[in-house]
Enzyme design. Structure first.
Site, short mmCIF file in Angstrom:
data_model
loop_
_atom_site.label_atom_id
_atom_site.label_comp_id
_atom_site.label_asym_id
_atom_site.label_seq_id
_atom_site.Cartn_x
_atom_site.Cartn_y
_atom_site.Cartn_z
N CYS A 222 0.69 -1.71 -0.23
CA CYS A 222 0.48 -0.39 0.42
C CYS A 222 0.81 1.21 0.15
CB CYS A 222 -0.55 -0.06 1.73
SG CYS A 222 -2.14 -0.93 0.94
N TRP B 133 -2.49 -2.37 -1.74
CA TRP B 133 -2.55 -4.18 -1.98
C TRP B 133 -3.10 -4.51 -0.70
CZ3 TRP B 133 -0.09 -7.77 0.93
CH2 TRP B 133 0.17 -9.45 0.99
N ASN C 170 -2.19 2.10 5.28
CA ASN C 170 -1.04 1.04 5.00
C ASN C 170 -0.95 0.56 6.38
OD1 ASN C 170 2.34 1.20 4.47
ND2 ASN C 170 1.38 -0.54 4.35
N GLY C 171 -1.17 -1.26 6.29
CA GLY C 171 -1.12 -2.31 7.42
C GLY C 171 -2.48 -3.06 7.87
N GLU D 30 17.19 -19.02 -5.02
CA GLU D 30 16.72 -17.63 -5.68
C GLU D 30 16.37 -17.72 -7.18
OE1 GLU D 30 16.06 -14.78 -4.63
OE2 GLU D 30 16.50 -13.45 -6.07
N LYS E 195 12.78 -16.27 -8.09
CA LYS E 195 12.56 -14.81 -9.38
C LYS E 195 11.56 -15.97 -10.90
CE LYS E 195 14.12 -12.42 -8.26
NZ LYS E 195 14.08 -12.45 -6.97
N HIS F 19 15.53 -38.39 -3.46
CA HIS F 19 15.00 -38.95 -1.73
C HIS F 19 13.55 -38.15 -2.38
CE1 HIS F 19 18.40 -40.27 0.30
NE2 HIS F 19 19.11 -38.95 -0.39
#
Ligand code: HGA
Length: 610
Positions: free
Chosen positions: A2, A76, A101-102, A483, A487, A506
């Site tokens: 946000c 968001w 925001n939060g 990583e 991505k 495994h």
């Protein structure tokens, strides 16, 4: 997570609020909205839409609304669907408008209480609870500042708010606790925003509010109160960021630009920090030498990509400095019991320095017996930097693409600097000198790696119609594989998993068939022969292998075995060099699949909620 922006000015502020939202859109892009107070009549106007800032601009046509005092928001969603009704600003009784925001954790109880009192909610958000409670106190006679201060006492959770009242048409009241908010200072005009980049076109002078601060903002006046309501002064700082630091330049996407910025970003991270084969302790701040002297082990706490950087650092710490090191994701660290051996330094990593889980871990750590906290962070004015004992800034410049790239490689650079400084203290001065020599080679080695782009762009075509992909690595390159998989999944939406290659048999080997691309990170190191045996297991099952290997690994392509030669580099910096091709691969696959590369679905940057 946000974005909030607000302004009090003589001029019409809608254009600068829209520009601020555009710059904050990396924080959230489910919906957007704006509220303004009309000059003269004092009436509150509000426009909000599900979708992007562009959709908001379209909804505002043909003319942007007038008004010199206004707030705006890009969302968001955490509570309630990303639709028009849940978009901010929330307006109550045509009088109070609020952006948030939060997360207000006790919103259920407050919602019930307000409903019993006769309030009818129009959204599913926790944020509307705040707007309604503030309006209730305001309607009962309190001015906006007192109404906000009183309402804050009822909220459990994290928030930054900016609030307008039609009854006080000249001011904005804003506050922060757990979510970031800065005040921008102009000439005869004042602003608030979630971060400085939103306001760079209008000012470079900022006040960074502290936890619990409430600010009443007018054109000519700023009054700040601490969490106990006492008036306080906060220092004004000048941002050194250029206004165009958040422009795409000639690049199609921020992510592409940021991948290409890595050699320069790493050079910046190193600038002035190593001399004569040594890391300057002072690079980590006042008192660093003494705290590093006391360090007998490291605990690293981070999230997402930063966590992967921490995993690489664990190998480095134990291998190069001989210091024990543990790594954990912050959201888990917060909620378990700890045994902290004496002499343990806590190292927290966050690009934004506002990551809620990391901040909470840092605060939790204060009770746990760590003798100091070292932050590796990209934002000098962030909460993390302010609360840590020592800081090593990554100096990568603003990272706008939601998928982190240059933040990761600069974090690795900073971590290797820390490991080198610790190696000396562990009686390994020669090791420190070798690490410093390797560090200085990173920018040129990254430049050479970027030259692989045409080859990787061609390779991306082989992934474009796949549903799944496996990434393999061993040792310090296992986090690099993690990583690479992160991505790919973040921006192309292909399901990607990473495994230490020895784990293949495994379980995950069961997934391998002709449809499964398997990406291997295969540098020329002690584990190469082991890795090659693991790759044979894949080949024997018909899997399609894509092997990223530095020249020295001397692998030969054949059949379903494609080798992408990565430039040679010293072993210590190999994780950085092998990361870049995986970033480029994810980028090109996403472009081919037509996803929104910089703003992948359901995600946002700077995760300021738990
Ligand atoms: N909880 C609010 C704000 C969300 C937020 O700040 N996200 O980072 C909502 O869902 O609208």
């Amino acid at each position: 997570m946000c974005g909030i922006v607000g302004a009090c000015a003589q001029r019409d502020v809608a254009p600068l609020l829209i520009e601020g939202l555009r710059r904050l859109e990396y924080r959230g892009y489910d919906s957007a909205g704006i509220a303004l107070i009309k000059r003269g009549s004092g009436a509150l106007t509000r426009t909000r839409v599900a979708g992007r800032v562009l959709d908001l601009v379209a909804a505002l046509q043909p003319d942007l609304p007038e008004g010199g005092v206004g707030i705006a928001h890009t969302r968001w969603a955490t509570h309630g669907l990303p639709n028009d009704l849940n978009a901010h600003p929330h307006v109550v009784a045509d009088e109070v408008a609020l952006v948030h925001n939060g997360i207000i954790e006790n919103h259920h109880a407050l919602r019930e209480e307000l409903t019993e009192g006769g309030y009818q909610f129009t959204s599913e958000t926790d944020s509307e609870v705040a707007a309604a409670l503030i309006q209730r106190y305001h309607a009962a006679g309190e001015d906006l500042l007192s109404a906000v201060q009183r309402a804050l006492k009822s909220f459990v959770g994290a928030y930054a708010f900016a609030v307008l009242s039609a009854r006080e048409p000249e001011r904005i009241v804003a506050c922060r606790r757990g979510s970031p908010l800065v005040v921008g200072i102009g000439i005869g005009e004042h602003f608030v925003a979630s971060d400085v980049t939103a306001l760079l076109p209008v000012t470079r002078q900022f006040i960074f509010l502290e936890e619990g601060d409430v600010v009443a903002l007018e054109r000519e006046r700023i009054a700040i109160y601490d969490a106990d309501g006492r008036p306080v002064e906060r220092p004004v700082r000048t941002s050194e960021l250029a206004p165009d630091a958040v422009e795409r330049g000639g690049y199609r996407h921020f992510m592409h630009k940021e991948i290409y910025e890595q050699p320069a970003a790493v050079a910046e991270t190193l600038e002035g920090r190593c001399v004569g084969g040594r890391v300057l302790d002072a690079a980590l701040g006042n008192g660093a030498a003494e705290l590093l002297d006391r360090t007998e082990r490291l605990h690293i706490v981070a999230c997402g990509t930063s966590y992967h950087a921490g995993m690489v650092a664990r190998y480095w710490s134990e291998h190069y400095a001989g210091l024990p090191c543990e790594v954990e994701v912050a959201s888990e660290f917060r909620y378990r019991s700890h045994v902290v051996p004496p002499g343990t330094l806590l190292l927290v990593i966050s690009q934004s320095g506002e990551t809620a889980d990391v901040l909470a871990a840092l605060r939790e750590a204060r009770q746990l017996g760590y003798f100091a906290v070292l932050a590796i962070c990209n934002v000098p004015e962030s909460s993390l930097v302010r609360e840590a004992d020592l800081t090593l800034l990554t100096r990568a410049g603003p990272e706008i693409g939601v998928a982190s790239t240059k933040a990761f490689t600069t974090q690795l650079t900073a971590l290797l600097l820390v490991v080198a400084a610790l190696a000396r203290r562990c009686g390994r001065a020669q090791q420190e000198a070798e690490l410093v020599a390797a560090l200085l080679k990173i920018p040129a080695a990254l430049e050479r790696t970027l030259a692989l782009e045409p080859q990787i762009a061609a390779l991306a075509e082989r992934f474009v119609d796949r549903q799944h992909a496996l990434f393999l690595g061993r040792g310090v390159h296992y986090p690099v594989a993690l990583e690479g998989a992160l991505k790919l999944k973040e921006i192309s939406y292909i399901h990607a998993e990473a495994y230490p290659a020895g784990e293949l048999k495994h379980g995950p080997l069961a997934l391998v068939d002709e449809q499964m691309p398997v990406v291997a990170v295969a540098p020329h190191d002690d584990l190469l022969d082991k890795l090659l045996s693991n790759l044979e297991e894949v080949r024997a099952r018909g899997g399609q292998l894509y092997v990223f290997a530095d020249g020295a690994a001397q692998l030969r392509a054949q059949g379903r075995y494609t080798v992408i030669p990565v430039p040679d580099a010293p072993a210590a910096i190999s994780p950085l060099i092998h990361t870049v091709p995986l970033q480029l691969l994810a980028y090109h696959v996403a472009v081919l699949r037509g996803t929104d590369v910089d703003k992948p679905r359901n995600l946002a940057k700077s995760v300021t909620v738990e």
